[in-house]
Structures are given as structure tokens and as C-alpha cells.
Design an enzyme around this catalytic site. Sequence first.
Site, PDB file in Angstrom:
ATOM      1  N   SER A 201       0.763  -1.093  -0.040  1.00 34.86           N
ATOM      2  CA  SER A 201       0.041  -0.114   0.005  1.00 34.86           C
ATOM      3  C   SER A 201       1.002   1.237   0.008  1.00 34.86           C
ATOM      4  O   SER A 201       1.718   1.437  -0.677  1.00 34.86           O
ATOM      5  CB  SER A 201      -0.878   0.083   1.289  1.00 34.86           C
ATOM      6  OG  SER A 201      -1.975   0.943   1.314  1.00 34.86           O
TER       7      SER A 201
ATOM      8  N   ASP B 120      -2.108   6.231  -4.477  1.00 39.76           N
ATOM      9  CA  ASP B 120      -0.835   5.741  -3.816  1.00 39.76           C
ATOM     10  C   ASP B 120      -0.532   4.650  -4.491  1.00 39.76           C
ATOM     11  O   ASP B 120      -0.923   4.341  -5.639  1.00 39.76           O
ATOM     12  CB  ASP B 120      -1.510   5.230  -2.186  1.00 39.76           C
ATOM     13  CG  ASP B 120      -2.299   4.014  -2.449  1.00 39.76           C
ATOM     14  OD1 ASP B 120      -3.152   4.071  -3.337  1.00 39.76           O
ATOM     15  OD2 ASP B 120      -2.618   3.132  -1.564  1.00 39.76           O
TER      16      ASP B 120
ATOM     17  N   ASP C 269      -0.559   0.996  -4.821  1.00 42.18           N
ATOM     18  CA  ASP C 269      -1.621   0.388  -5.440  1.00 42.18           C
ATOM     19  C   ASP C 269      -2.876   0.835  -5.843  1.00 42.18           C
ATOM     20  O   ASP C 269      -3.909   0.089  -6.183  1.00 42.18           O
ATOM     21  CB  ASP C 269      -1.997  -1.013  -4.223  1.00 42.18           C
ATOM     22  CG  ASP C 269      -2.350  -0.418  -2.918  1.00 42.18           C
ATOM     23  OD1 ASP C 269      -2.478   0.536  -2.759  1.00 42.18           O
ATOM     24  OD2 ASP C 269      -3.380  -1.579  -2.515  1.00 42.18           O
TER      25      ASP C 269
ATOM     26  N   ASP D 120      -5.597   2.194  -4.528  1.00 38.23           N
ATOM     27  CA  ASP D 120      -7.045   2.121  -3.882  1.00 38.23           C
ATOM     28  C   ASP D 120      -7.140   3.482  -3.084  1.00 38.23           C
ATOM     29  O   ASP D 120      -8.242   3.550  -2.616  1.00 38.23           O
ATOM     30  CB  ASP D 120      -7.076   0.838  -2.965  1.00 38.23           C
ATOM     31  CG  ASP D 120      -5.939   0.862  -1.818  1.00 38.23           C
ATOM     32  OD1 ASP D 120      -5.222   1.851  -1.679  1.00 38.23           O
ATOM     33  OD2 ASP D 120      -6.292  -0.022  -0.873  1.00 38.23           O
TER      34      ASP D 120
END
Length: 456
Positions: free
Chosen positions: A103, A245, A247, A249
Site C-alpha cells: 500500500s 498511492d 496500489d 486504492d
Amino acid sequence: MGTRIASISGLRGIIGDGLDPVDVTAFAASYAAEVASRSGKDAPGILVGHDARRSAEMMTAAVLAGLSASGCNAVALGPTATPTLGFLVKERGADGGIQISASHNPAEYNGLKFFRASGSVLGPDEGRAVLDRFERRAFRWAPADRLGTISQDHSLPVSHGLRILGLVDPEAVPRRRFRVVLDAGHGAGGRLAVWMLRQLGCSVRVLGGEPDGRYDHPPEPTEENLGELSAVVPALDADVGFAQDPDADRLAIVDETGRYIGEELTLALAVRRRLAQQPGPVAMNLSTSRVAEEVARGLGGEVVRTPVGEINVVEAMREHDAVIGGEGNGGVIDPRVGWVRDSFVGIALVLDLMAATGKRLSELVDELPSFAMVKAKFPAGPEPIAATLDRIAAAHPEAAADRRDGLRLDWPDAWAHVRASNTEPIVRVIAEARAADRARSLAEALGRLAGGGGPS
């Protein structure tokens, strides 16, 4: 063991300091065994994606080894946003999915996140079962004639983008010809975001578009990390800046003046647009800003609060048939697309809001209810956290108390959420009020009551 954290939420740690390919393979095999048990299939199909960290290839190899050796048929998707993986698991009828990502953590971190066949992350019971298998090494190794297959599919996942394009006015948004600056953060979401923005008639300037993990700034999309984006947007006379960010999400926003709007207001703006399209319930966790709640209530939406955690929001959305949900970290969940926090959905709904109202982003933000939020952490005191929370609640009998996840206290003009960290000996406090001084004093007072003295 170093920095490795294995939990019901998956696996995370620092490469070379606790997170190694042996454990990655074992964790993937544990997940494979659980999927096989729940699906009743000897050879489940699992999709594997990753964000763009430099350790991604090593991690992917370890995951694919664990899946194939367990008899699962794996498809490696290459650099893939977490919401895209969730979408594809459901769309392709896969039995599960593994996202390799840490993340917003720094580049030296990596980890694993596991998905249900429905496209959402695992719930606590499922996550606990995988963790138990990992700790007991209760997984299976298939014989040579039953090894799973490994295939590659690195095509651009336009089906995810097309689903999101269907959320917006197909004429109004392209008519505005928005100028957009996208900070993809050298992560997994840049390619799809650029494709989608161009389909919407936007001109796009991309920062960090190459998915190579060579971060130009710390990857969490906070104000202090997005100085370049805040400077480039007004310099190019752009209408908006979006930051993902690694990834993809989470979504942070910069308005046309270069003002950092942040992540908390991403959900509020998305809620405003979604409820104008279709009234209905909205789900958000206990730590999410009251701004989104007041926007929802002002548009006639019922607000459902949940414990912190993406899956808790998803389960509440399913239970209450919510039309939108999310968290204050910039994560918007739209059930028309999937059951994962999705920065692409946030981008589409914000642009659609700007097109529908004809207003600049700064004007839309200035129309939102005004609150100030303070986030702090304090050293934990010597007593058990339950006793600490009891004492804090007793000190504030005038506030409405919610004990489902730590302690949330609500006053007419403010609220605060106190939780113990799962990984550090600290207590986290979030306070929000209409006045900044009130939020600061509330956070400090609750921190002192928690027994930790000053902020750490």
C-alpha cells in the site's frame, strides 16, 4: 522475525528484514489450501497482481511457486491496481486473488492481500483461517502430475475502466475538456488512469507514470509528499490534480489553485455526486470525517458507521444496500464497480461532479461543511486498553459513546476516536471539530487520559 507482520489481514514487512520468499511461498500455499477447502475445487483459479515495487518480481515468483505447488492454476497480471484485481477476480469468475503490495508504505516494504471470489478482501474469519494454516504449516503440496499451471496476462485491464466510465455523464464530462495532472507515484494505477482520463476527453500531464517503484517522493499521498503536484497544477492552469498511492486504492486531490484537498474530502465529494445520481444509504468507518456524513445526510442519505477496516465497510454496504461507501483515507467503494476501495471511481465521480455543477473544484470544496481534524498517537499506559477506554468514557458522560472499535465519542460540535495500535505500544487518537483549537485540545486531553502523556 524482523519487521514481518502476519495477521488476519495478510502479510507485510521489510524485504530482507523479516519478509523473505520462504514465508511468502508458505503464506500463498496457506491461502491456496483455504480457497481449495472453501470452494471444493482441487485446482482453484487464482489471479495474482502487484504494485510496482522493485521487489515485485521476487515476490510474484514466490507467490506463483506457492500456488502452483499447491495445485492452483495462477494467472499473473503484472502491475495491477488493487481495485482492478478485485474487479477482475469477480468478472473472470476466479476463485480468489492475491495482491502483492504494501500500500502506502515505503519502498523497502511489501506484503500480501487476499481476496474472496466476490472480489472483496477476506473477512476476519477467512483471514484467521489462512493465518492459522500458515502458523501450523497446514497446507498441501501437490504431486508432479497435479501441479497448477502458471500463465501471464499483462494486458491493460480496460474492462475495469469501461465499467467506471459508465458511472459518469458520457457527454457532459468530455465537453468540459478538463486539464488534469495525475501523480501516479510510479505505482500500478497510472496506465489505467491515463487511459480512462483520455477516454473522458481530458488532457493529462503525468508525474511518476512509469510503474517501476522508483518513487520521487514518499508514496503516501499526504500534503507534505505532494509538493510537486501542488506546484504543477496551477503552473499548467490545470483544473485538478489527482494523486494515487502505489496500489491505487486511495486518492488524494489538489484543486486548481494548488491547494491540497487531501484524502478525507475525496469521499465527501464522491458522496455528493453519487447521491445526486441515486439516493440511498452510505457506509463509512468510525474514523472517517464528519464532512462526508453531513454531506450524505444533507442529501437524504442514511449513514451507517462501521469499525475500521475495508471489509467492515463492505459488509455494511451489502447489509444496508448502500449506494456508496468508503474510508477517510481516500478510498471510495462503489458497488456498481466492485467491493474494493477504488481511486479510479473517485476520479470519475469528482470529474462528473465538476461537469454536472459547472463549478471549479475549489468552489465545490468551499461548499463542503468545514471541520478540522487532528490525528495523534500517544505512548500506551500500563493498564489494559479496555480499562483505559472505560476511564475515558466515564470522564465524558455527556458524549455519545460507541465501543465497537476502541472508543468513539460524539458531541454536537466534535467527535473523537481512540484505538490501541495492533502493532505498536501506542494509542491512536483522531479528533475532529468545527474549530481547529477544539480538535487539538480534545486530542491532547484524550491522549493524557490514555496515560501516555504527550504525543509520541
